[in-house]
Design a protein around this motif. Structure first.
Motif, PDB file in Angstrom:
ATOM      1  N   PRO A 129       0.286  -4.127   1.950  1.00 29.75           N
ATOM      2  CA  PRO A 129       1.230  -3.150   1.396  1.00 29.75           C
ATOM      3  C   PRO A 129       0.650  -2.354   0.234  1.00 29.75           C
ATOM      4  CG  PRO A 129       1.933  -5.390   0.877  1.00 29.75           C
ATOM      5  CD  PRO A 129       0.764  -5.490   1.801  1.00 29.75           C
ATOM      6  N   GLY A 130      -0.173  -2.986  -0.592  1.00 32.41           N
ATOM      7  CA  GLY A 130      -0.772  -2.280  -1.727  1.00 32.41           C
ATOM      8  C   GLY A 130      -1.698  -1.173  -1.260  1.00 32.41           C
ATOM      9  N   GLY A 153      -1.332   2.876  -1.764  1.00 30.09           N
ATOM     10  CA  GLY A 153      -2.441   3.669  -2.323  1.00 30.09           C
ATOM     11  C   GLY A 153      -2.831   4.820  -1.411  1.00 30.09           C
ATOM     12  N   ILE A 154      -2.931   4.550  -0.117  1.00 30.46           N
ATOM     13  CA  ILE A 154      -3.276   5.608   0.839  1.00 30.46           C
ATOM     14  C   ILE A 154      -2.194   6.681   0.859  1.00 30.46           C
ATOM     15  CG2 ILE A 154      -3.555   6.098   3.312  1.00 30.46           C
ATOM     16  CD1 ILE A 154      -4.975   3.361   3.531  1.00 30.46           C
ATOM     17  N   ALA A 155      -0.934   6.254   0.845  1.00 29.93           N
ATOM     18  CA  ALA A 155       0.168   7.220   0.839  1.00 29.93           C
ATOM     19  C   ALA A 155       0.133   8.080  -0.427  1.00 29.93           C
ATOM     20  CB  ALA A 155       1.503   6.498   0.952  1.00 29.93           C
ATOM     21  N   LEU A 200      -3.213  14.802  -2.134  1.00 37.65           N
ATOM     22  CA  LEU A 200      -4.018  15.811  -1.437  1.00 37.65           C
ATOM     23  C   LEU A 200      -3.144  16.892  -0.807  1.00 37.65           C
ATOM     24  CD1 LEU A 200      -6.755  13.570   0.236  1.00 37.65           C
ATOM     25  CD2 LEU A 200      -7.017  15.088  -1.730  1.00 37.65           C
ATOM     26  N   LEU A 201      -2.038  16.490  -0.223  1.00 34.53           N
ATOM     27  CA  LEU A 201      -1.131  17.481   0.364  1.00 34.53           C
ATOM     28  C   LEU A 201      -0.528  18.379  -0.713  1.00 34.53           C
ATOM     29  CD1 LEU A 201       0.685  15.368   3.100  1.00 34.53           C
ATOM     30  CD2 LEU A 201      -0.904  17.262   3.461  1.00 34.53           C
ATOM     31  N   ALA A 257       0.548   0.852  12.591  1.00 36.97           N
ATOM     32  CA  ALA A 257       0.834   1.259  11.212  1.00 36.97           C
ATOM     33  C   ALA A 257       1.763   0.245  10.537  1.00 36.97           C
ATOM     34  CB  ALA A 257       1.459   2.647  11.195  1.00 36.97           C
ATOM     35  N   ARG A 258       2.801  -0.191  11.252  1.00 36.85           N
ATOM     36  CA  ARG A 258       3.720  -1.193  10.677  1.00 36.85           C
ATOM     37  C   ARG A 258       2.981  -2.495  10.363  1.00 36.85           C
ATOM     38  NH1 ARG A 258       7.310   1.589  13.962  1.00 36.85           N
ATOM     39  NH2 ARG A 258       6.827   0.458  15.873  1.00 36.85           N
ATOM     40  N   GLU A 259       2.102  -2.909  11.266  1.00 40.00           N
ATOM     41  CA  GLU A 259       1.331  -4.138  11.057  1.00 40.00           C
ATOM     42  C   GLU A 259       0.404  -3.997   9.851  1.00 40.00           C
ATOM     43  OE1 GLU A 259       0.477  -8.007  11.587  1.00 40.00           O
ATOM     44  OE2 GLU A 259       1.975  -6.867  12.707  1.00 40.00           O
TER      45      GLU A 259
END
Length: 176
Positions: free
Chosen positions: A153-154, A158-160, A166-167, A145-147
């Motif tokens: 990063p963009g 976006g995923i976050a 959704l949450l 995940a860190r990699e």
């Protein structure tokens, strides 16, 4: 006789009014006693200060020991929860892949073989992802995940954002 009583009371009044002069050594004795009491109070205050510092250090050490115990317990519990979450996520991905594979035939019939093949390919991808997730440890997943965040990063932001939305919809829609 009345006169004698009157003169005696005048004499008594005169002697009662006169203050007795203190002896010269009484003042020095009072100063000595006061200084001794002052020194004793200072010594008592110093002893109290030392005792308070000792107690504070003992309480600090006790609190530090408890915080280390709590931190170790929290770390253990977090590790257990992470493993449980990883297992549930892997099972959910595998289940989703199975559902997609089961519906591939229906997709073939309704939309054509081309779309059914897309569904089968997606199902295989989900099954492979589930297997990879099962095979990796929590530390490896964290490093992956860190990699990913370092490389993209963009995309990670976006995923976050989508996951957060959704949450929020999932848990926020239950109010009211």
């Amino acid at each position: 006789m009345a006169e004698a009583t009157t003169s005696k009371s005048k004499t008594a009044k005169k002697t009662a009014v006169k203050p007795a002069s203190p002896p010269a050594n009484g003042s020095a004795e009072a100063k000595t006693r006061f200084n001794a009491a002052l020194e004793e109070a200072k010594a008592g205050a110093a002893a109290l200060k030392t005792e308070a510092a000792d107690r504070a250090m003992a309480y600090r050490d006790q609190a530090k020991g408890k915080s280390q115990d709590w931190a170790a317990d929290a770390k253990t519990k977090a590790g257990e929860l992470a493993v449980e979450g990883k297992t549930k996520a892997s099972d959910a991905i595998a289940s989703l892949g199975k559902v997609v594979a089961d519906n591939a035939v229906t997709i073939d019939e309704r939309f054509g073989e081309k779309y059914g093949d897309y569904a089968r390919k997606a199902s295989r991808g989900l099954q492979e992802t589930s297997a990879k997730l099962d095979a990796k440890g929590i530390d490896e997943l964290g490093e992956d995940a860190r990699e990913f965040v370092r490389k993209s990063p963009g995309t990670a932001i976006g995923i976050a954002a989508v996951a957060g939305f959704l949450l929020a919809r999932l848990f926020g829609g239950r109010r009211g």
